[in-house]
Scaffold this motif. Structure first.
Motif, PDB file in Angstrom:
ATOM      1  N   THR A 148       1.104  -1.121  -0.269  1.00 24.27           N
ATOM      2  CA  THR A 148       0.192  -0.273   0.040  1.00 24.27           C
ATOM      3  C   THR A 148       0.798   1.250  -0.201  1.00 24.27           C
ATOM      4  N   ARG A 149       2.157   1.041   0.090  1.00 20.16           N
ATOM      5  CA  ARG A 149       3.171   2.164   0.467  1.00 20.16           C
ATOM      6  C   ARG A 149       3.242   2.475  -0.703  1.00 20.16           C
ATOM      7  N   VAL A 150       2.761   2.257  -2.083  1.00 20.95           N
ATOM      8  CA  VAL A 150       3.270   2.407  -3.175  1.00 20.95           C
ATOM      9  C   VAL A 150       2.708   3.835  -4.017  1.00 20.95           C
ATOM     10  N   THR A 151       1.630   3.810  -3.211  1.00 25.08           N
ATOM     11  CA  THR A 151       1.008   4.921  -3.762  1.00 25.08           C
ATOM     12  C   THR A 151       2.258   6.704  -3.344  1.00 25.08           C
ATOM     13  N   ARG A 152       2.662   5.973  -2.255  1.00 21.39           N
ATOM     14  CA  ARG A 152       3.685   7.419  -1.990  1.00 21.39           C
ATOM     15  C   ARG A 152       4.635   7.759  -3.032  1.00 21.39           C
ATOM     16  N   LEU A 153       5.432   6.242  -3.789  1.00 23.73           N
ATOM     17  CA  LEU A 153       5.912   6.466  -4.714  1.00 23.73           C
ATOM     18  C   LEU A 153       5.050   7.154  -5.656  1.00 23.73           C
ATOM     19  N   LEU A 154       4.056   6.467  -6.786  1.00 28.53           N
ATOM     20  CA  LEU A 154       3.658   6.975  -7.927  1.00 28.53           C
ATOM     21  C   LEU A 154       2.941   7.734  -7.821  1.00 28.53           C
ATOM     22  N   LYS A 155       2.440   8.533  -6.251  1.00 32.90           N
ATOM     23  CA  LYS A 155       1.560  10.054  -6.279  1.00 32.90           C
ATOM     24  C   LYS A 155       0.505  10.007  -7.219  1.00 32.90           C
ATOM     25  N   ASP A 156       0.160  10.707  -7.660  1.00 34.29           N
ATOM     26  CA  ASP A 156      -0.656  10.707  -9.074  1.00 34.29           C
ATOM     27  C   ASP A 156      -0.573  10.621 -10.587  1.00 34.29           C
ATOM     28  N   ALA A 157       1.045  10.136 -10.942  1.00 37.08           N
ATOM     29  CA  ALA A 157       1.544   9.897 -11.963  1.00 37.08           C
ATOM     30  C   ALA A 157       0.572   8.671 -13.275  1.00 37.08           C
ATOM     31  N   GLN A 158       0.490   8.759 -13.765  1.00 36.87           N
ATOM     32  CA  GLN A 158      -0.534   8.058 -14.443  1.00 36.87           C
ATOM     33  C   GLN A 158       0.406   7.727 -15.989  1.00 36.87           C
ATOM     34  N   SER A 159       1.518   8.725 -16.251  1.00 39.59           N
ATOM     35  CA  SER A 159       2.354   7.986 -17.407  1.00 39.59           C
ATOM     36  C   SER A 159       3.194   7.928 -16.896  1.00 39.59           C
ATOM     37  N   LEU A 160       4.403   7.375 -17.597  1.00 33.86           N
ATOM     38  CA  LEU A 160       6.170   7.337 -17.459  1.00 33.86           C
ATOM     39  C   LEU A 160       6.569   8.143 -16.995  1.00 33.86           C
ATOM     40  N   ASP A 161       6.606   9.166 -17.767  1.00 29.62           N
ATOM     41  CA  ASP A 161       6.715   9.860 -17.987  1.00 29.62           C
ATOM     42  C   ASP A 161       7.009  11.354 -16.718  1.00 29.62           C
ATOM     43  N   ALA A 162       6.052  11.120 -16.076  1.00 27.57           N
ATOM     44  CA  ALA A 162       5.940  11.151 -14.496  1.00 27.57           C
ATOM     45  C   ALA A 162       6.646  10.832 -13.317  1.00 27.57           C
ATOM     46  N   LEU A 163       6.894   9.563 -13.924  1.00 28.64           N
ATOM     47  CA  LEU A 163       8.128   9.070 -13.039  1.00 28.64           C
ATOM     48  C   LEU A 163       9.757   9.324 -13.136  1.00 28.64           C
ATOM     49  N   GLY A 164       9.660   9.896 -14.285  1.00 25.61           N
ATOM     50  CA  GLY A 164      11.233  10.483 -14.345  1.00 25.61           C
ATOM     51  C   GLY A 164      11.496  10.085 -14.841  1.00 25.61           C
ATOM     52  N   GLU A 165      12.485   9.274 -15.600  1.00 22.95           N
ATOM     53  CA  GLU A 165      14.287   9.229 -16.101  1.00 22.95           C
ATOM     54  C   GLU A 165      13.830   7.666 -15.991  1.00 22.95           C
ATOM     55  N   ASP A 166      13.271   6.663 -17.018  1.00 22.96           N
ATOM     56  CA  ASP A 166      14.029   5.273 -16.863  1.00 22.96           C
ATOM     57  C   ASP A 166      15.109   4.560 -16.960  1.00 22.96           C
TER      58      ASP A 166
END
Length: 497
Positions: free
Chosen positions: A425-443
């Protein structure tokens, strides 16, 4: 001088578990680890939460009962990193008669009070798909259940819970020395920031393979207990068979080894058990151990392996309590808690032995032994209290994962499932409101993004590529060449800000 109630030495599963328990009782706790959390024995296990079926052969009934009781309790506390696993025991090549295995499995099913895992059953190997991978499918086999665990993540989650309850967790900090001063210990620590002194009402020596060495650094401390070091090694090969079941394989020397589905594309094979006379530090698999594991697998499976098939290997030094057994496989996996108190104050509790399955119970027993020195401490509380990320409704990981996929349709399902397994359930702290890979920064490779790295560095004490790729995850088996260097560069730049 800093002060605390409890200074815990060792950031493996026992140290982290005791830190969590003590912090939750209201004590002021400091945990120090000379390297990274779970950087030695606790990340080099077979990664099972199990009773230890083979320990029944050595008469360890109490230990097995305790471990079996903990098995489902831990599963309920962390359903994202612990889940059920079926094991097939082929009776082909077995040095033990079928009646002996059947009797042991009957005990295994009943002495631990299992409520959620299925009971043992017998199969005909030539008629069940569970036997498809075997070279010899004659006769029968037994199918029983235990649980899998992401071992190093279990350590990190205990340390994280301890920190959120007020404990101070210091990695890359060594315990240098301590001496009794009245009713407390004056300890010297060495870390990135240089030397520091800490005053502690009690010490906990959970240093694993270094337990005896740490006692030697405490002026006036003594114990008659001894530790027995045993090396256990594992290999990882390309997936040997279809299906999500594992195998327990019996070798002619009566030692057992496991073959377990691993990280989707691989099979984990282990473990060896060899007496270790070297230093307590890092170890590597030997050529003899590689041959032993390959020979054991090739005796059972139709798909034959050679050294060229090795993808990865790891080895760990297990600090077993020395019960004077002449056989490394027969050395007890039980734990002993030794308390040394000079004049009834300034105690040091040293942990000898133990296994990952019983860490929570060990921590509870450790606090029971220390209770006379901390009358203000609260009662036992850890049984059934979820670890960080494990508080999903009904402990239902599948339903939680489905909801996560539905709420993030713009992210790849494989990435979401990996993150759900790692962080719950802590995954939401990492994802926040991201709805695309770009929102998670560089791969940085293999779906490892800078958003995840930021989370691991800020929340889970990750400081190196090894921490990230082989302890906080096993992405090191999946990422392309160059990812480790990119991770190191990113963490170094972040640490310099």
């Amino acid at each position: 001088m800093e002060s605390c109630d409890l200074l815990i030495i060792g950031g493996g599963i026992n140290g982290a578990g005791i830190a969590r328990d003590a912090a939750g009782r209201g004590l002021k706790v400091m945990l120090v680890e000379q390297h990274d959390l779970a950087s030695h024995t606790s990340s080099a296990s077979t990664k099972l939460i199990h009773g230890g079926l083979r320990y029944l052969e050595y008469g360890e009934v109490r230990l097995v009962r305790e471990a079996l009781a903990e098995r489902e309790r831990l599963w309920g506390m962390a359903p994202h990193i612990i889940w059920p696993l079926r094991f097939v025991i082929p009776q082909t090549h077995s040095p033990r008669p079928a009646w002996m295995l059947r009797a042991g499995l009957f005990l295994y099913d009943h002495i631990g009070g299992s409520k959620r895992l299925p009971a043992t059953r017998t199969i005909a190997l030539d008629r069940s798909p569970l036997g498809d991978a075997l070279a010899d499918r004659t006769g029968r086999g037994f199918v029983y259940s235990d649980c899998w665990v992401e071992d190093s993540r279990l350590v990190v989650l205990n340390a994280l819970d301890a920190a959120e309850r007020g404990a101070r967790v210091l990695t890359h900090t060594s315990f240098a020395a301590a001496r009794r001063e009245g009713a407390a210990w004056a300890a010297v620590l060495e870390g990135d920031g240089g030397r520091r002194e800490v005053r502690a009402r009690a010490l906990v020596n959970a240093a694993g393979p270094w337990v005896s060495e740490v006692i030697g650094r405490m002026t006036g401390a003594h114990t008659s207990r001894r530790v027995r070091l045993v090396k256990g090694s594992h290999i990882v090969v390309p997936r040997l068979y279809d299906g999500e079941h594992a195998f327990l394989l019996q070798n002619a020397d009566r030692r057992i080894m496991f073959a377990i589905p691993y990280e989707g594309r691989f099979t984990l094979i282990g473990t060896t058990e060899e007496a270790w006379d070297g230093p307590a530090g890092p170890a590597a698999i030997s050529s003899g151990e590689v041959r032993y594991l390959l020979d054991g697998a090739n005796r059972y499976f139709s798909q034959q392996l050679s050294e060229a098939d090795l993808v990865w290997s790891y080895a760990g030094i297990r600090p077993l309590y020395d019960d004077s057994s002449g056989n490394a496989s027969a050395v007890t996996r039980d734990y002993v808690l030794d308390v040394d108190a000079d004049g009834g104050s300034a105690p040091v509790l040293s942990v000898f032995g133990g296994k990952i399955t019983t860490y929570r119970r060990l921590a509870e027993q450790a606090m029971k032994r220390l209770a006379p020195f901390f009358p203000e401490a609260g009662p036992a509380w850890t049984a059934g209290v979820a670890l960080p990320g494990g508080d999903m409704p009904g402990g239902d990981f599948a339903r939680f994962a489905d909801a996560l996929l539905a709420s993030h349709p713009g992210l790849p399902p494989t990435l979401l499932l990996r993150l759900a397994r790692a962080y719950g359930t802590r995954v939401t702290r990492l994802l926040k409101d991201a709805q695309s890979l770009d929102a998670l920064g560089e791969d940085l490779g293999g779906g490892l993004t800078t958003a995840e790295l930021d989370y691991l560095a800020s929340t889970e004490w990750a400081r190196s590529a090894q921490d990230v790729l082989y302890r906080r995850s096993k992405l090191g088996l999946h990422v392309p060449q160059g990812t480790a260097e990119r991770v190191e560069a990113y963490l170094a730049a972040k640490g310099g800000k």
